[in-house]
Scaffold this active site. Structure first.
Site: not given
Length: 177
Positions: A23, A87, A103, A105, A107, A120, A123
């Site tokens: 991102r 994050n 990052d 994942d 959070d 997450d 994830e």
């Protein structure tokens, strides 16, 4: 990238552990830099996702990045109070193009009513297997979740209402220059 100064606009890029761009935020205004930290603000900032989708942030948000902590913090200033998105991520580094971090994942979200929620987790576990996160990395991230939760519970730094108010006020002053 030389250390940005107050009022500069920078790009922020988050990556995944495998090196892929995740991102990008364009034009984050820098409010303060120290040897280890950068405080900025996103306000109607263009965000581009890895798949090319674009969106614009809805409200002002104070962002906090550190060179020693494995998390970054976004304090979203809303009419009904401040909510937070944290994050779990590598400490930031900067080059000539952007402030960058990885990052990971996991959070933590804090709602305006104070409710905390870990997000997450599945994830994270999936990417841990897929991208071969080391046991050391897993340990570091889980220890820094504990540090982050202590900051939240103690109203430290970005989790202090006074902190958010000071940096939002400074943003308004810089914006209206």
């Amino acid at each position: 990238m030389k250390l940005p100064k107050e009022g500069d606009f920078i790009t922020i890029q988050s990556y995944k552990h495998d090196g892929s761009l995740h991102r990008t935020w364009r034009d984050t205004m820098v409010l303060k830099t120290t040897e280890n930290a950068i405080i900025g603000v996103n306000d109607h900032t263009l965000v581009t996702e890895s798949d090319g989708r674009r969106w614009v942030t809805r409200e002002p948000a104070i962002v906090y990045f550190h060179k020693k902590y494995w998390f970054n913090i976004i304090a979203m200033i809303r009419d009904n109070g401040t909510s937070y998105y944290c994050n779990m991520a590598s400490p930031y580094y900067x080059d000539e193009x952007a402030l960058k971090y990885i990052d990971y994942d996991l959070d933590v979200k804090i709602f305006t009513d104070g409710e905390k929620r870990x997000l997450d987790v599945e994830e994270y576990e999936r990417h841990k297997r897929k991208m071969n996160y080391s046991d050391d990395l897993d340990y570091i991230l889980k220890e820094h979740v504990k540090i982050l939760v202590x900051w939240i519970n103690n109203g430290r730094g970005p989790f202090s209402e006074a902190y958010v108010n000071i940096w939002y006020k400074r943003y308004v002053e810089l914006k209206n220059r």
